[in-house]
Enzyme design. Structure first.
Site, PDB file in Angstrom:
ATOM      1  N   SER A 178       0.837  -1.201   0.000  1.00 49.10           N
ATOM      2  CA  SER A 178       0.000   0.000   0.000  1.00 49.10           C
ATOM      3  C   SER A 178       0.872   1.252   0.000  1.00 49.10           C
ATOM      4  O   SER A 178       1.959   1.262   0.576  1.00 49.10           O
ATOM      5  CB  SER A 178      -0.888  -0.010   1.258  1.00 49.10           C
ATOM      6  N   TYR A 215      -1.632  -0.891  10.957  1.00 48.43           N
ATOM      7  CA  TYR A 215      -1.943  -1.463   9.636  1.00 48.43           C
ATOM      8  C   TYR A 215      -0.819  -1.106   8.657  1.00 48.43           C
ATOM      9  O   TYR A 215      -0.251  -1.987   8.004  1.00 48.43           O
ATOM     10  CB  TYR A 215      -3.285  -0.932   9.099  1.00 48.43           C
ATOM     11  N   LYS A 248       2.357  -3.469   6.613  1.00 52.14           N
ATOM     12  CA  LYS A 248       2.722  -3.475   5.182  1.00 52.14           C
ATOM     13  C   LYS A 248       4.228  -3.233   5.027  1.00 52.14           C
ATOM     14  O   LYS A 248       4.902  -3.873   4.224  1.00 52.14           O
ATOM     15  CB  LYS A 248       1.922  -2.416   4.415  1.00 52.14           C
TER      16      LYS A 248
HETATM   17  C1  WQD Z   1      -9.631   9.076   1.280  1.00 52.22           C
HETATM   18  C2  WQD Z   1      -9.832  10.569   1.513  1.00 52.22           C
HETATM   19  C3  WQD Z   1     -10.114  11.107   3.828  1.00 52.22           C
HETATM   20  C4  WQD Z   1     -13.922   9.058   4.389  1.00 52.22           C
HETATM   21  C5  WQD Z   1      -6.805   4.206   3.323  1.00 52.22           C
HETATM   22  C6  WQD Z   1      -5.617   3.376   3.747  1.00 52.22           C
HETATM   23  C7  WQD Z   1      -4.966   2.769   2.531  1.00 52.22           C
HETATM   24  C8  WQD Z   1      -6.000   2.005   1.758  1.00 52.22           C
HETATM   25  C9  WQD Z   1      -7.109   2.952   1.318  1.00 52.22           C
HETATM   26  C10 WQD Z   1      -6.129  -0.283   2.487  1.00 52.22           C
HETATM   27  C11 WQD Z   1      -9.069  11.069   2.725  1.00 52.22           C
HETATM   28  C12 WQD Z   1     -11.381  11.421   3.037  1.00 52.22           C
HETATM   29  C13 WQD Z   1     -12.751   9.548   3.833  1.00 52.22           C
HETATM   30  C14 WQD Z   1     -14.955   9.951   4.758  1.00 52.22           C
HETATM   31  C15 WQD Z   1     -13.605  11.781   3.999  1.00 52.22           C
HETATM   32  N1  WQD Z   1      -6.557   0.987   2.556  1.00 52.22           N
HETATM   33  N2  WQD Z   1     -12.605  10.885   3.645  1.00 52.22           N
HETATM   34  N3  WQD Z   1     -14.758  11.289   4.542  1.00 52.22           N
HETATM   35  O1  WQD Z   1      -7.237   7.104   4.118  1.00 52.22           O
HETATM   36  O2  WQD Z   1      -6.464   7.626   1.732  1.00 52.22           O
HETATM   37  O3  WQD Z   1      -6.345   5.290   2.564  1.00 52.22           O
HETATM   38  O4  WQD Z   1      -7.693   3.465   2.532  1.00 52.22           O
HETATM   39  O5  WQD Z   1      -5.294  -0.754   1.791  1.00 52.22           O
HETATM   40  O6  WQD Z   1      -3.953   1.903   2.950  1.00 52.22           O
HETATM   41  O7  WQD Z   1      -4.669   4.217   4.375  1.00 52.22           O
HETATM   42  O8  WQD Z   1      -8.549   6.298   2.094  1.00 52.22           O
HETATM   43  O9  WQD Z   1     -10.930   6.357   1.510  1.00 52.22           O
HETATM   44  O10 WQD Z   1     -10.281   6.430   3.976  1.00 52.22           O
HETATM   45  O11 WQD Z   1      -9.874   8.419   2.526  1.00 52.22           O
HETATM   46  O12 WQD Z   1     -13.455  13.016   3.836  1.00 52.22           O
HETATM   47  O13 WQD Z   1     -16.046   9.561   5.262  1.00 52.22           O
HETATM   48  O14 WQD Z   1     -11.209  10.791   1.782  1.00 52.22           O
HETATM   49  O15 WQD Z   1      -9.864  12.122   4.790  1.00 52.22           O
HETATM   50  O16 WQD Z   1      -8.647  12.397   2.451  1.00 52.22           O
HETATM   51  P1  WQD Z   1      -7.109   6.693   2.690  1.00 52.22           P
HETATM   52  P2  WQD Z   1      -9.983   6.821   2.565  1.00 52.22           P
END
Ligand code: WQD
Length: 337
Positions: free
Chosen positions: A126, A151, A155
């Site tokens: 990741s 997590y 990785k």
């Molecule tokens: C994306 C953006 C949030 C939810 C994580 C893991 C990564 C992979 C993908 C497993 C960010 C914003 C999110 C919400 C929001 N997972 N957001 N409101 O955090 O980039 O990555 O998931 O492999 O390893 O780290 O993904 O989809 O959680 O967030 O504003 O209800 O959307 O702040 O900017 P992230 P995400």
């Protein structure tokens, strides 16, 4: 037919990869413990390809079960290893569960596969290993930063275990560092199935648009970006699945240049949360109810991939646009009702 083992093959990325492997003529065996997936996904895969993968319900933390598996199934040409716990927030609350599930199972799987002379291994990594990278777009040479969560640490540790093992055994391995996988298969027969309240952005967006959630909270409007919201590289899950087939073929064809290689798998394009919301409203025709709130603990500002190494060495490139990926996610959400 070449036989491939896919662990976590009933999960979101795993199931889409099984479909692409079957489309390429591979025979697929799935191991899944069903702790974060549904057996119904097996039917979804079969309905798409017309070929039912072999399925073994198995917990990779049980080393004797893995030994028995390799007695029952011989002549496996390669393994794609998705099986792991992946909720960032949960990992902060339950670190030992993550180190046990993600690290012990990796060690047991590597030990048993090598004993059985299965040497080709694709590891689900990741972009989280980079933390907040200093330079955009992010290349594979960007240094690991201290992981923001257990997590993310699993990785980093996982990659290091594989790198060290490949130096002293016959292991030939590739780690794919995913950016943000989104969307669903065009048939809407498989897709993302978050259990409970979605942690990731896109399922929360589609569930809000479908009326399942009241309102989307946008985590942070004061980031140092053009519109104040955080930037990520959102890649269609089918493009990501195809990258696994390309990486597997690289090992099967012995085209890898080192015994352990790493590739960033993204689109190379960054999109802010507000840009995602606007694109979703355009493709779905739905007005999204959202509110900008405080930043989420542990989130980084910006991440998008330099994909030139994967483009060149894997002969792979993401094809789908953000809009196409969001449209597929919406079609999947509507099919779930
Ligand atoms: C994306 C953006 C949030 C939810 C994580 C893991 C990564 C992979 C993908 C497993 C960010 C914003 C999110 C919400 C929001 N997972 N957001 N409101 O955090 O980039 O990555 O998931 O492999 O390893 O780290 O993904 O989809 O959680 O967030 O504003 O209800 O959307 O702040 O900017 P992230 P995400």
């Amino acid at each position: 037919m070449k036989r491939i083992l896919v662990t976590g093959g009933l999960g979101f990325i795993g199931s889409h990869t099984v479909v692409e492997l079957q489309n390429e003529g591979f025979e697929v065996i799935i191991i899944d413990d069903l702790s974060n997936s549904s057996i119904d996904v097996l039917e979804g895969i079969t309905s798409i390809t017309g070929k039912k993968p072999i399925f073994e319900k198995l917990d990779l933390k049980d080393q004797s079960a893995i030994q028995q598996f390799f007695k029952n199934y011989t002549d496996i040409q390669g393994i794609i290893h998705f099986a792991a716990s992946k909720a960032v927030g949960e990992s902060v609350q339950k670190p030992l569960l993550y180190y046990h599930n993600n690290i012990s199972s990796l060690v047991y799987l590597l030990e048993e596969m090598l004993k059985n002379r299965v040497n080709n291994f694709i590891f689900s990594s990741s972009c989280t290993v980079y933390g907040q990278a200093d330079v955009m777009p992010i290349t594979e040479n960007a240094p690991f930063k201290t992981a923001e969560s257990p997590y993310g640490n699993t990785k980093q540790i996982g990659e290091e275990i594989i790198a060290d093992t490949s130096k002293t055994t016959n292991l030939e391995a590739i780690a794919l560092r995913y950016f943000n996988p989104i969307g669903a298969h065009s048939t809407a027969k498989i897709g993302e199935l978050p259990i409970g309240i979605p942690q990731n952005l896109i399922p929360f967006v589609t569930q809000t648009a479908a009326g399942i959630r009241e309102q989307l909270s946008v985590f942070g409007g004061d980031y140092p970006t053009a519109d104040g919201t955080a930037i990520r590289d959102y890649i269609h899950v089918v493009d990501l699945a195809k990258a696994h087939v390309a990486a597997l073929n690289r090992l099967l064809d012995k085209k890898n240049k080192q015994s352990f290689e790493v590739f960033n798998i993204g689109t190379g394009k960054g999109s802010s949360v507000l840009e995602v919301i606007n694109a979703f409203e355009k493709v779905s025709g739905q007005q999204l109810n959202y509110k900008i709130v405080d930043r989420r603990e542990g989130d980084i500002i910006e991440a998008y991939a330099d994909t030139s190494l994967a483009n060149k060495e894997l002969g792979w490139k993401a094809n789908s646009t953000l809009e196409e990926a969001l449209a597929s996610a919406w079609k999947w959400q509507l099919a779930l009702k």
